[in-house]
Design a protein around this motif. Structure first.
Motif, PDB file in Angstrom:
ATOM      1  N   SER A  84      17.402  31.360  45.922  1.00 24.54           N
ATOM      2  CA  SER A  84      17.644  31.884  47.042  1.00 24.54           C
ATOM      3  C   SER A  84      17.023  32.923  46.697  1.00 24.54           C
ATOM      4  O   SER A  84      16.044  33.910  47.444  1.00 24.54           O
ATOM      5  N   VAL A  85      16.643  33.776  45.823  1.00 18.76           N
ATOM      6  CA  VAL A  85      15.682  34.708  44.746  1.00 18.76           C
ATOM      7  C   VAL A  85      14.625  34.088  45.381  1.00 18.76           C
ATOM      8  O   VAL A  85      13.398  35.016  45.663  1.00 18.76           O
ATOM      9  N   LEU A  86      14.142  33.264  45.246  1.00 21.94           N
ATOM     10  CA  LEU A  86      12.693  32.170  44.393  1.00 21.94           C
ATOM     11  C   LEU A  86      11.879  32.256  46.359  1.00 21.94           C
ATOM     12  O   LEU A  86      10.999  31.942  46.718  1.00 21.94           O
ATOM     13  N   LEU A  87      13.209  31.995  47.047  1.00 18.77           N
ATOM     14  CA  LEU A  87      12.651  31.821  48.947  1.00 18.77           C
ATOM     15  C   LEU A  87      12.756  32.863  49.233  1.00 18.77           C
ATOM     16  O   LEU A  87      11.139  33.090  49.552  1.00 18.77           O
ATOM     17  N   PRO A 100       0.025  42.924  56.858  1.00 16.98           N
ATOM     18  CA  PRO A 100      -0.078  43.843  56.169  1.00 16.98           C
ATOM     19  C   PRO A 100       1.375  45.121  56.403  1.00 16.98           C
ATOM     20  O   PRO A 100       1.624  45.630  56.355  1.00 16.98           O
ATOM     21  N   VAL A 101       0.848  45.348  54.552  1.00 18.23           N
ATOM     22  CA  VAL A 101       1.799  46.258  54.248  1.00 18.23           C
ATOM     23  C   VAL A 101       3.401  46.188  53.980  1.00 18.23           C
ATOM     24  O   VAL A 101       4.034  45.768  53.165  1.00 18.23           O
ATOM     25  N   LEU A 102       4.077  45.656  55.535  1.00 17.31           N
ATOM     26  CA  LEU A 102       5.327  45.622  55.595  1.00 17.31           C
ATOM     27  C   LEU A 102       6.297  44.005  55.772  1.00 17.31           C
ATOM     28  O   LEU A 102       7.200  44.230  55.014  1.00 17.31           O
ATOM     29  N   GLY A 103       5.295  43.058  55.745  1.00 16.05           N
ATOM     30  CA  GLY A 103       4.542  42.069  55.272  1.00 16.05           C
ATOM     31  C   GLY A 103       6.011  41.458  54.295  1.00 16.05           C
ATOM     32  O   GLY A 103       7.125  40.335  53.951  1.00 16.05           O
ATOM     33  N   LEU A 104       5.615  41.633  52.530  1.00 11.95           N
ATOM     34  CA  LEU A 104       6.239  41.527  51.718  1.00 11.95           C
ATOM     35  C   LEU A 104       7.577  42.382  51.268  1.00 11.95           C
ATOM     36  O   LEU A 104       8.537  41.077  51.069  1.00 11.95           O
ATOM     37  N   PRO A 105       8.281  43.146  52.004  1.00 12.52           N
ATOM     38  CA  PRO A 105      10.094  43.528  51.714  1.00 12.52           C
ATOM     39  C   PRO A 105      10.096  42.508  52.865  1.00 12.52           C
ATOM     40  O   PRO A 105      11.720  42.506  52.972  1.00 12.52           O
ATOM     41  N   ILE A 106       9.545  42.503  54.151  1.00 12.68           N
ATOM     42  CA  ILE A 106      10.442  42.284  55.155  1.00 12.68           C
ATOM     43  C   ILE A 106      10.746  40.174  55.127  1.00 12.68           C
ATOM     44  O   ILE A 106      11.527  39.817  55.304  1.00 12.68           O
ATOM     45  N   GLY A 107       9.903  39.767  54.769  1.00 14.05           N
ATOM     46  CA  GLY A 107       9.758  38.452  54.031  1.00 14.05           C
ATOM     47  C   GLY A 107      10.824  38.211  53.159  1.00 14.05           C
ATOM     48  O   GLY A 107      11.567  37.175  53.303  1.00 14.05           O
ATOM     49  N   PHE A 108      10.814  38.821  52.409  1.00  9.97           N
ATOM     50  CA  PHE A 108      11.672  39.056  51.074  1.00  9.97           C
ATOM     51  C   PHE A 108      12.933  38.994  51.463  1.00  9.97           C
ATOM     52  O   PHE A 108      14.032  38.103  50.828  1.00  9.97           O
ATOM     53  N   VAL A 109      13.013  39.892  51.521  1.00  6.38           N
ATOM     54  CA  VAL A 109      14.345  40.370  52.759  1.00  6.38           C
ATOM     55  C   VAL A 109      15.408  38.582  53.800  1.00  6.38           C
ATOM     56  O   VAL A 109      15.951  38.167  53.423  1.00  6.38           O
ATOM     57  N   ALA A 110      14.341  38.898  54.373  1.00  4.33           N
ATOM     58  CA  ALA A 110      14.380  37.426  55.169  1.00  4.33           C
ATOM     59  C   ALA A 110      14.324  36.113  54.747  1.00  4.33           C
ATOM     60  O   ALA A 110      15.806  35.408  55.559  1.00  4.33           O
ATOM     61  N   GLY A 111      13.395  35.892  53.672  1.00  6.05           N
ATOM     62  CA  GLY A 111      13.712  34.202  53.215  1.00  6.05           C
ATOM     63  C   GLY A 111      15.134  34.260  52.075  1.00  6.05           C
ATOM     64  O   GLY A 111      16.153  33.670  52.413  1.00  6.05           O
TER      65      GLY A 111
END
Length: 165
Positions: A84-87, A100-111
């Motif tokens: 789950s954390v890996l995804l 850009p910028v916000l994609g990392l936390p958004i993608g992590f939470v979504a995944g």
């Protein structure tokens, strides 16, 4: 410019990148800080440089260990699988490049949420599990970041000792 000054400046930049890398996991973090100060100690030489490196190594090791132990213990107690954390990490990296910028936390939470939802089959439970996981990961990263800042401060003291002492 002397080798000492150039090396010290490059190591300072590497430490900055390492501190950012703890918050933005796409970049190397604590390991970069430790390796950079090791290179500085090799180039500068002398007992003071090696003492500074030893102190930095302790801070870096403590930061990485506490981050892994605290985060791992919490995720294990919640029975959140590594997949789950890996995804979440993979989608965070994709998000980093898509938004850009916000994609990392958004993608992590979504995944993380998607992985937990597919595992638990209930949106409310999946969100609770995801939120608790995010808090655990944030706590670990926060502690690692604080210890990395102490390592950076130690390096700064080492610079003062070397250049002004």
């Amino acid at each position: 410019m002397t080798t000492d000054i150039i090396t010290s400046a490059l190591v300072g930049v590497a430490i900055l990148v390492g501190c950012v890398g703890i918050i933005v996991p796409v970049l190397p973090g604590s390991i970069l800080i430790g390796i950079a100060v090791l290179i500085w100690a090799i180039v500068i030489g002398g007992p003071a440089a090696w003492i500074i490196f030893a102190i930095v190594a302790v801070f870096v090791a403590a930061g990485m260990s506490s981050s892994l132990v605290l985060t791992g213990r919490k995720l294990k107690s919640m029975r959140v699988p590594n997949s789950s954390v890996l995804l979440g990490g993979v989608l965070g990296i994709v998000g980093f490049f898509v938004i850009p910028v916000l994609g990392l936390p958004i993608g992590f939470v979504a995944g993380l949420f998607l992985a937990e939802y597919s595992r638990l089959k209930d949106a409310s439970t999946a969100w609770t599990s995801s939120w608790e996981s995010i808090k655990a990961i944030g706590l670990g990263a926060g502690i690692e970041f604080c210890l990395a800042l102490l390592a950076a401060l130690t390096y700064g003291i080492g610079l003062l000792i070397h250049f002004l002492g």
